[in-house]
Design a protein around this motif. Sequence first.
Motif, PDB file in Angstrom:
ATOM      1  N   ASN A 113      12.599   7.464   4.791  1.00 48.90           N
ATOM      2  CA  ASN A 113      13.498   6.769   4.236  1.00 48.90           C
ATOM      3  C   ASN A 113      13.760   7.499   3.001  1.00 48.90           C
ATOM      4  OD1 ASN A 113      11.333   5.598   2.419  1.00 48.90           O
ATOM      5  ND2 ASN A 113      10.853   4.301   3.832  1.00 48.90           N
ATOM      6  N   ASN A 114      14.770   7.018   2.223  1.00 49.92           N
ATOM      7  CA  ASN A 114      14.789   7.587   0.881  1.00 49.92           C
ATOM      8  C   ASN A 114      15.091   9.199   0.918  1.00 49.92           C
ATOM      9  OD1 ASN A 114      15.165   5.365  -1.406  1.00 49.92           O
ATOM     10  ND2 ASN A 114      13.181   4.865  -0.311  1.00 49.92           N
ATOM     11  N   ILE A 115      15.792   9.626   2.052  1.00 50.88           N
ATOM     12  CA  ILE A 115      16.131  10.906   2.216  1.00 50.88           C
ATOM     13  C   ILE A 115      14.846  11.700   2.872  1.00 50.88           C
ATOM     14  CG2 ILE A 115      17.250  13.073   1.439  1.00 50.88           C
ATOM     15  CD1 ILE A 115      18.548  11.310  -0.864  1.00 50.88           C
ATOM     16  N   ASN A 119       7.379   5.097   3.710  1.00 49.07           N
ATOM     17  CA  ASN A 119       6.306   4.280   3.037  1.00 49.07           C
ATOM     18  C   ASN A 119       4.789   4.112   3.859  1.00 49.07           C
ATOM     19  OD1 ASN A 119       9.146   2.854   2.227  1.00 49.07           O
ATOM     20  ND2 ASN A 119       7.379   2.739   0.643  1.00 49.07           N
ATOM     21  N   TRP A 132       4.527   5.186  -1.332  1.00 49.62           N
ATOM     22  CA  TRP A 132       5.758   6.160  -0.991  1.00 49.62           C
ATOM     23  C   TRP A 132       5.361   7.615  -1.073  1.00 49.62           C
ATOM     24  CZ3 TRP A 132       9.186   9.448  -2.806  1.00 49.62           C
ATOM     25  CH2 TRP A 132      10.516   9.813  -1.935  1.00 49.62           C
ATOM     26  N   GLY A 134       7.098  11.321  -0.638  1.00 53.43           N
ATOM     27  CA  GLY A 134       8.201  12.309  -0.355  1.00 53.43           C
ATOM     28  C   GLY A 134       7.770  13.902  -0.477  1.00 53.43           C
ATOM     29  N   ASN A 136       9.909  17.221  -0.037  1.00 51.66           N
ATOM     30  CA  ASN A 136      11.240  17.919  -0.532  1.00 51.66           C
ATOM     31  C   ASN A 136      10.981  19.364  -0.273  1.00 51.66           C
ATOM     32  OD1 ASN A 136      14.070  18.500  -0.805  1.00 51.66           O
ATOM     33  ND2 ASN A 136      13.994  17.861  -2.914  1.00 51.66           N
ATOM     34  N   SER A 189       5.716   1.088 -12.103  1.00 46.87           N
ATOM     35  CA  SER A 189       5.850   2.150 -11.193  1.00 46.87           C
ATOM     36  C   SER A 189       5.059   3.215 -11.618  1.00 46.87           C
ATOM     37  CB  SER A 189       7.351   2.478 -10.719  1.00 46.87           C
ATOM     38  OG  SER A 189       7.408   3.700 -10.387  1.00 46.87           O
ATOM     39  N   TRP A 191       4.746   7.259 -11.088  1.00 51.24           N
ATOM     40  CA  TRP A 191       5.647   8.203 -10.337  1.00 51.24           C
ATOM     41  C   TRP A 191       4.849   9.437 -10.586  1.00 51.24           C
ATOM     42  CZ3 TRP A 191       9.817   8.254  -7.410  1.00 51.24           C
ATOM     43  CH2 TRP A 191      10.706   9.409  -7.307  1.00 51.24           C
ATOM     44  N   ASP A 244       8.229  -2.592  -1.432  1.00 54.54           N
ATOM     45  CA  ASP A 244       7.886  -1.464  -0.933  1.00 54.54           C
ATOM     46  C   ASP A 244       7.984  -0.290  -1.832  1.00 54.54           C
ATOM     47  OD1 ASP A 244       6.879  -2.164   1.420  1.00 54.54           O
ATOM     48  OD2 ASP A 244       8.822  -1.940   2.475  1.00 54.54           O
ATOM     49  N   ALA A 246       9.062   2.903  -4.192  1.00 50.92           N
ATOM     50  CA  ALA A 246      10.293   3.736  -3.480  1.00 50.92           C
ATOM     51  C   ALA A 246      10.681   4.583  -4.743  1.00 50.92           C
ATOM     52  CB  ALA A 246      11.264   2.994  -2.784  1.00 50.92           C
ATOM     53  N   PRO A 247      11.513   5.608  -4.574  1.00 50.18           N
ATOM     54  CA  PRO A 247      12.097   6.143  -6.018  1.00 50.18           C
ATOM     55  C   PRO A 247      12.886   5.127  -6.685  1.00 50.18           C
ATOM     56  CG  PRO A 247      12.215   7.568  -3.988  1.00 50.18           C
ATOM     57  CD  PRO A 247      11.849   6.296  -3.680  1.00 50.18           C
TER      58      PRO A 247
END
Length: 248
Positions: A113-115, A119, A132, A134, A136, A189, A191, A244, A246-247
Amino acid sequence: MIDSKKLIYLPGWIKLTIVSALTLCLFAAVYVSLSFVGVPDHSDWILLSLSLAQLAATALVISLILIFGEREANLHYLISKTEMLLLNNMPKTLRKIEDSHGQKLNVAVSAINNIFGANYHLENKNTKTKMWIGFNVDRIIVAYFLKTAESIETMQSIFQYTFGGAESVGYKVNFEHATIKSSGEQVISIWCTWPGMQDGINISTDLLNSPDKKLFIIQDIAMMTQSFIRTAERNSVNIYTDADPAPL
């Protein structure tokens, strides 16, 4: 010096021409060598043609490796590597985490999810949390949510060793208040982004195709998450949110 990775993007007709020329050269050299076998005073020709055959064979093998190496640079291949890392390698490593009581956690992973992320729900009888992650290509993002009314400064102080250690290997860590729009839940959050700079060297380059770099980052995320969970347990910080992570 020519970057071999760029050679795989040559047009198909050029690749075919190169392979055809090298193959023709190889067969011609072998033919000349065999033709002069047993012919007096032609030993130099045999040695020369054998050397040429060896050179052509080596160049042909290298060319074929580079051409078939296009698979490694294919967009769909990189996407599949990302999904394998997120949905298979990462959960397997997260399951090695132990809480403050020495108990491992069950790990459930969502669909992509989110590209470019997924999660993760980590839980046992003592604690539970969500995160989460990611990937890239060469940039990694890890997001945690805290359910607390405390200030950002207080949370930064509590988790200083967890995320201070992360920053020492190249992470950039940010704390931010946020309100979940769908539920109104108030969270902090955390990050974490990993550009992969260590001692001025970019260690994130070619992450998806480098087993040692890949192992480093997924184990490092697991270690950071284990520290996050244990620190929260020691300080009675609620690290489980309804939303959840997420960005933002």
